[in-house]
Enzyme design. Structure first.
Site, PDB file in Angstrom:
ATOM      1  N   ASP A   1       7.836  -0.035   3.376  1.00 50.40           N
ATOM      2  CA  ASP A   1       8.170  -0.419   2.007  1.00 50.40           C
ATOM      3  C   ASP A   1       9.658  -0.269   1.729  1.00 50.40           C
ATOM      4  OD1 ASP A   1       7.837   2.356   2.326  1.00 50.40           O
ATOM      5  OD2 ASP A   1       7.387   2.657   0.198  1.00 50.40           O
TER       6      ASP A   1
ATOM      7  N   VAL B   1       0.845  -1.193   0.000  1.00 48.01           N
ATOM      8  CA  VAL B   1       0.000   0.000   0.000  1.00 48.01           C
ATOM      9  C   VAL B   1       0.880   1.242   0.000  1.00 48.01           C
ATOM     10  CG1 VAL B   1      -1.836   1.256   1.178  1.00 48.01           C
ATOM     11  CG2 VAL B   1      -1.770  -1.247   1.296  1.00 48.01           C
TER      12      VAL B   1
ATOM     13  N   THR C   1      -0.231   6.674  -3.154  1.00 49.27           N
ATOM     14  CA  THR C   1      -1.060   6.904  -4.333  1.00 49.27           C
ATOM     15  C   THR C   1      -1.672   5.624  -4.878  1.00 49.27           C
ATOM     16  OG1 THR C   1       0.360   8.786  -4.930  1.00 49.27           O
ATOM     17  CG2 THR C   1      -1.110   7.929  -6.632  1.00 49.27           C
TER      18      THR C   1
ATOM     19  N   VAL D   1      -0.325  -1.943  -4.840  1.00 41.72           N
ATOM     20  CA  VAL D   1       0.072  -3.000  -5.770  1.00 41.72           C
ATOM     21  C   VAL D   1      -0.109  -4.342  -5.073  1.00 41.72           C
ATOM     22  CG1 VAL D   1       1.914  -3.927  -7.210  1.00 41.72           C
ATOM     23  CG2 VAL D   1       1.727  -1.454  -6.881  1.00 41.72           C
TER      24      VAL D   1
END
Length: 265
Positions: A114, A7, A10, A13
Protein backbone atom coordinates in the site's frame (compact mmCIF):
# COMPACT_ATOMS: atom_id res chain seq x y z
CA UNK A 1 -15.37 -1.13 -14.81
CA UNK A 2 -12.29 -1.65 -12.67
CA UNK A 3 -12.63 -3.05 -9.14
CA UNK A 4 -9.83 -1.97 -6.80
CA UNK A 5 -9.29 -3.57 -3.38
CA UNK A 6 -6.96 -2.21 -0.68
CA UNK A 7 -6.66 -4.64 2.24
CA UNK A 8 -5.36 -3.02 5.42
CA UNK A 9 -4.78 -4.53 8.83
CA UNK A 10 -8.06 -3.16 10.20
CA UNK A 11 -10.20 -2.19 7.22
CA UNK A 12 -10.52 -3.14 3.58
CA UNK A 13 -11.46 -0.38 1.14
CA UNK A 14 -12.98 -1.20 -2.23
CA UNK A 15 -13.43 1.22 -5.12
CA UNK A 16 -15.19 0.96 -8.46
CA UNK A 17 -13.73 2.99 -11.33
CA UNK A 18 -15.43 3.98 -14.55
CA UNK A 19 -12.39 5.15 -16.49
CA UNK A 20 -10.49 7.54 -14.23
CA UNK A 21 -13.53 8.37 -12.08
CA UNK A 22 -14.29 6.50 -8.88
CA UNK A 23 -18.06 5.96 -9.00
CA UNK A 24 -18.56 3.82 -5.88
CA UNK A 25 -16.64 2.83 -2.77
CA UNK A 26 -17.08 0.61 0.28
CA UNK A 27 -15.25 0.10 3.58
CA UNK A 28 -15.47 -3.23 5.44
CA UNK A 29 -13.58 -4.81 8.32
CA UNK A 30 -10.58 -6.95 7.46
CA UNK A 31 -11.01 -10.51 8.73
CA UNK A 32 -8.14 -12.89 8.02
CA UNK A 33 -10.45 -15.84 8.76
CA UNK A 34 -12.73 -15.22 5.77
CA UNK A 35 -12.46 -17.82 3.03
CA UNK A 36 -12.49 -17.11 -0.70
CA UNK A 37 -16.12 -18.19 -0.90
CA UNK A 38 -17.12 -15.87 1.94
CA UNK A 39 -15.29 -12.99 0.29
CA UNK A 40 -17.05 -13.72 -2.99
CA UNK A 41 -20.46 -13.59 -1.28
CA UNK A 42 -19.51 -10.30 0.38
CA UNK A 43 -18.42 -8.80 -2.95
CA UNK A 44 -21.61 -9.94 -4.61
CA UNK A 45 -23.69 -8.30 -1.88
CA UNK A 46 -21.88 -4.99 -2.14
CA UNK A 47 -21.70 -4.73 -5.91
CA UNK A 48 -25.23 -6.04 -6.37
CA UNK A 49 -26.45 -2.72 -4.98
CA UNK A 50 -24.78 -0.71 -7.76
CA UNK A 51 -27.07 0.13 -10.72
CA UNK A 52 -24.30 -0.15 -13.32
CA UNK A 53 -23.44 -3.75 -12.43
CA UNK A 54 -25.39 -6.92 -13.15
CA UNK A 55 -26.96 -9.30 -10.68
CA UNK A 56 -24.38 -12.04 -11.25
CA UNK A 57 -20.95 -11.87 -9.62
CA UNK A 58 -18.52 -10.43 -12.13
CA UNK A 59 -21.11 -8.73 -14.37
CA UNK A 60 -19.72 -5.38 -15.49
CA UNK A 61 -16.26 -5.93 -13.95
CA UNK A 62 -13.58 -5.65 -16.63
CA UNK A 63 -10.51 -5.67 -14.39
CA UNK A 64 -9.37 -6.12 -10.79
CA UNK A 65 -6.42 -4.58 -8.90
CA UNK A 66 -5.55 -5.70 -5.36
CA UNK A 67 -2.96 -4.82 -2.74
CA UNK A 68 -2.84 -6.27 0.76
CA UNK A 69 -0.82 -5.92 3.95
CA UNK A 70 -2.38 -9.17 5.22
CA UNK A 71 -0.85 -12.20 3.42
CA UNK A 72 -3.66 -14.61 4.35
CA UNK A 73 -6.30 -12.30 2.87
CA UNK A 74 -4.24 -11.82 -0.28
CA UNK A 75 -4.13 -15.61 -0.66
CA UNK A 76 -7.92 -15.87 -0.44
CA UNK A 77 -8.47 -12.95 -2.80
CA UNK A 78 -6.18 -14.64 -5.31
CA UNK A 79 -8.53 -17.62 -5.13
CA UNK A 80 -11.54 -15.33 -5.56
CA UNK A 81 -10.11 -13.93 -8.80
CA UNK A 82 -9.35 -17.43 -10.05
CA UNK A 83 -12.70 -19.05 -9.22
CA UNK A 84 -15.18 -16.22 -9.69
CA UNK A 85 -13.45 -13.80 -12.07
CA UNK A 86 -11.48 -16.24 -14.20
CA UNK A 87 -11.96 -14.29 -17.44
CA UNK A 88 -11.21 -10.90 -15.89
CA UNK A 89 -7.62 -9.52 -15.93
CA UNK A 90 -6.39 -9.23 -12.33
CA UNK A 91 -3.29 -7.46 -10.99
CA UNK A 92 -2.15 -8.35 -7.49
CA UNK A 93 0.57 -6.02 -6.21
CA UNK A 94 3.56 -8.14 -5.24
CA UNK A 95 7.24 -8.46 -6.26
CA UNK A 96 7.53 -8.42 -10.04
CA UNK A 97 4.63 -6.05 -10.63
CA UNK A 98 5.53 -2.95 -12.63
CA UNK A 99 4.82 0.22 -10.63
CA UNK A 100 7.09 2.76 -12.31
CA UNK A 101 8.46 3.85 -8.92
CA UNK A 102 12.04 2.81 -8.02
CA UNK A 103 12.34 1.74 -4.38
CA UNK A 104 15.43 3.10 -2.63
CA UNK A 105 15.35 0.78 0.39
CA UNK A 106 17.85 -1.70 1.86
CA UNK A 107 15.30 -4.46 1.21
CA UNK A 108 12.53 -3.31 -1.17
CA UNK A 109 10.44 -6.42 -0.40
CA UNK A 110 9.95 -5.17 3.18
CA UNK A 111 7.95 -2.14 2.08
CA UNK A 112 4.19 -2.59 2.35
CA UNK A 113 2.41 -2.78 -1.00
CA UNK A 114 0.00 0.00 0.00
CA UNK A 115 2.89 2.38 0.69
CA UNK A 116 4.35 1.83 -2.78
CA UNK A 117 0.91 2.24 -4.34
CA UNK A 118 0.47 5.53 -2.46
CA UNK A 119 3.80 6.71 -3.88
CA UNK A 120 2.65 5.80 -7.40
CA UNK A 121 -0.48 7.92 -7.01
CA UNK A 122 1.39 10.80 -5.38
CA UNK A 123 3.85 11.01 -8.29
CA UNK A 124 1.04 10.90 -10.83
CA UNK A 125 -1.18 13.48 -9.11
CA UNK A 126 1.31 15.87 -7.55
CA UNK A 127 4.82 15.01 -8.76
CA UNK A 128 7.87 14.93 -6.52
CA UNK A 129 9.18 15.68 -4.02
CA UNK A 130 6.24 14.63 -1.88
CA UNK A 131 5.35 13.07 1.46
CA UNK A 132 2.31 10.83 1.90
CA UNK A 133 0.84 10.62 5.41
CA UNK A 134 -1.48 7.62 5.66
CA UNK A 135 -3.67 7.48 8.78
CA UNK A 136 -4.49 3.80 9.20
CA UNK A 137 -3.75 1.10 11.76
CA UNK A 138 -0.29 2.66 11.76
CA UNK A 139 0.42 6.24 10.77
CA UNK A 140 2.95 6.02 7.95
CA UNK A 141 4.98 8.80 6.38
CA UNK A 142 6.36 7.97 2.92
CA UNK A 143 8.89 10.10 1.08
CA UNK A 144 8.93 10.48 -2.70
CA UNK A 145 11.97 12.13 -4.28
CA UNK A 146 11.92 14.81 -6.97
CA UNK A 147 12.69 12.03 -9.49
CA UNK A 148 9.68 10.00 -8.44
CA UNK A 149 11.57 7.45 -6.33
CA UNK A 150 10.33 5.90 -3.11
CA UNK A 151 12.99 7.23 -0.74
CA UNK A 152 11.88 5.67 2.57
CA UNK A 153 9.60 6.57 5.39
CA UNK A 154 8.48 6.57 9.00
CA UNK A 155 6.07 4.24 10.82
CA UNK A 156 4.31 5.33 14.02
CA UNK A 157 1.44 3.86 16.07
CA UNK A 158 -1.92 4.79 14.60
CA UNK A 159 -4.68 6.81 16.23
CA UNK A 160 -6.93 3.84 17.04
CA UNK A 161 -4.02 1.83 18.46
CA UNK A 162 -3.15 4.71 20.76
CA UNK A 163 -6.74 5.09 21.95
CA UNK A 164 -7.00 1.36 22.68
CA UNK A 165 -3.66 1.36 24.51
CA UNK A 166 -4.81 4.19 26.78
CA UNK A 167 -7.99 2.31 27.61
CA UNK A 168 -6.15 -0.94 28.35
CA UNK A 169 -3.14 0.41 30.26
CA UNK A 170 -4.75 3.34 32.06
CA UNK A 171 -6.38 2.17 35.29
CA UNK A 172 -8.89 5.04 35.35
CA UNK A 173 -9.14 5.52 31.59
CA UNK A 174 -11.44 3.91 29.06
CA UNK A 175 -11.94 3.66 25.33
CA UNK A 176 -13.42 6.88 23.99
CA UNK A 177 -15.12 8.15 20.86
CA UNK A 178 -12.68 9.61 18.34
CA UNK A 179 -13.95 13.18 18.14
CA UNK A 180 -12.57 16.72 18.29
CA UNK A 181 -12.92 18.18 21.82
CA UNK A 182 -14.30 21.61 22.66
CA UNK A 183 -10.83 22.93 23.50
CA UNK A 184 -7.24 21.82 23.97
CA UNK A 185 -7.60 22.01 27.75
CA UNK A 186 -10.10 19.26 28.52
CA UNK A 187 -12.73 19.85 31.19
CA UNK A 188 -13.21 16.12 31.82
CA UNK A 189 -11.30 12.89 31.27
CA UNK A 190 -12.88 12.11 27.91
CA UNK A 191 -12.16 15.58 26.51
CA UNK A 192 -8.62 15.45 27.89
CA UNK A 193 -8.00 12.14 26.11
CA UNK A 194 -9.58 13.43 22.90
CA UNK A 195 -7.37 16.52 23.03
CA UNK A 196 -4.30 14.37 23.53
CA UNK A 197 -5.17 12.25 20.52
CA UNK A 198 -6.23 15.00 18.10
CA UNK A 199 -3.66 17.65 18.95
CA UNK A 200 -0.98 15.15 19.84
CA UNK A 201 -1.17 13.50 16.44
CA UNK A 202 -1.38 16.86 14.67
CA UNK A 203 1.82 17.86 16.44
CA UNK A 204 3.41 14.55 15.52
CA UNK A 205 2.56 15.07 11.86
CA UNK A 206 3.94 18.61 11.82
CA UNK A 207 7.14 17.56 13.60
CA UNK A 208 7.88 14.45 11.55
CA UNK A 209 6.97 16.06 8.23
CA UNK A 210 9.16 19.09 8.99
CA UNK A 211 12.19 16.87 9.60
CA UNK A 212 11.47 14.75 6.52
CA UNK A 213 11.16 17.83 4.31
CA UNK A 214 14.62 19.04 5.32
CA UNK A 215 16.14 15.67 4.39
CA UNK A 216 14.13 15.22 1.21
CA UNK A 217 14.67 18.54 -0.57
CA UNK A 218 17.02 21.51 -0.55
CA UNK A 219 13.95 23.74 -0.47
CA UNK A 220 11.40 22.23 1.95
CA UNK A 221 8.69 24.44 0.46
CA UNK A 222 8.85 22.38 -2.75
CA UNK A 223 7.58 19.26 -0.96
CA UNK A 224 3.87 18.49 -1.30
CA UNK A 225 2.34 16.75 1.72
CA UNK A 226 -0.66 14.53 0.98
CA UNK A 227 -2.92 13.03 3.66
CA UNK A 228 -4.93 9.87 3.11
CA UNK A 229 -6.45 7.06 5.15
CA UNK A 230 -9.73 6.69 7.02
CA UNK A 231 -8.63 8.68 10.07
CA UNK A 232 -7.08 11.63 8.21
CA UNK A 233 -10.09 13.95 8.81
CA UNK A 234 -9.33 13.79 12.55
CA UNK A 235 -6.21 15.94 12.16
CA UNK A 236 -6.72 17.77 8.86
CA UNK A 237 -7.92 20.97 10.47
CA UNK A 238 -5.21 20.97 13.14
CA UNK A 239 -2.05 20.13 11.19
CA UNK A 240 -0.30 22.97 9.40
CA UNK A 241 1.91 20.61 7.40
CA UNK A 242 -0.73 18.96 5.18
CA UNK A 243 -1.22 20.49 1.74
CA UNK A 244 -3.63 18.06 0.09
CA UNK A 245 -6.21 15.51 1.21
CA UNK A 246 -6.91 12.59 -1.14
CA UNK A 247 -9.01 9.94 0.59
CA UNK A 248 -8.80 7.54 -2.39
CA UNK A 249 -5.06 7.84 -2.98
CA UNK A 250 -4.42 4.08 -2.65
CA UNK A 251 -7.31 3.17 -4.92
CA UNK A 252 -6.09 5.65 -7.53
CA UNK A 253 -2.62 4.11 -7.28
CA UNK A 254 -4.12 0.67 -7.82
CA UNK A 255 -5.86 1.91 -10.97
CA UNK A 256 -2.57 3.29 -12.27
CA UNK A 257 -0.67 0.08 -11.54
CA UNK A 258 -3.41 -1.97 -13.20
CA UNK A 259 -3.12 0.16 -16.34
CA UNK A 260 0.67 -0.28 -16.39
CA UNK A 261 0.47 -4.06 -16.08
CA UNK A 262 -2.71 -5.25 -17.77
CA UNK A 263 -1.11 -5.32 -21.22
CA UNK A 264 1.53 -7.73 -19.88
CA UNK A 265 -1.00 -10.29 -18.59
Amino acid sequence: MLLTIDVGNTHTVLGLFDGEEIVEHWRISTDSRRTADELAVLLQGLMGMHPLLGDELGDGIEGIAICSTVPSVLHELREVTRRYYGDVPAVLVEPGIKTGVPILMDNPKEVGADRIINAVAAVELYGGPAIVVDFGTATTFDAVSARGEYAGGVIAPGIEISVEALGVKGAQLRKIELARPRSVIGKNTVEAMQAGIVYGFAGQVDGVVGRMKRELAEDPEEVTVIATGGLAPMVLGESSAIDEHEPWLTLIGLRLVYERNVSRL
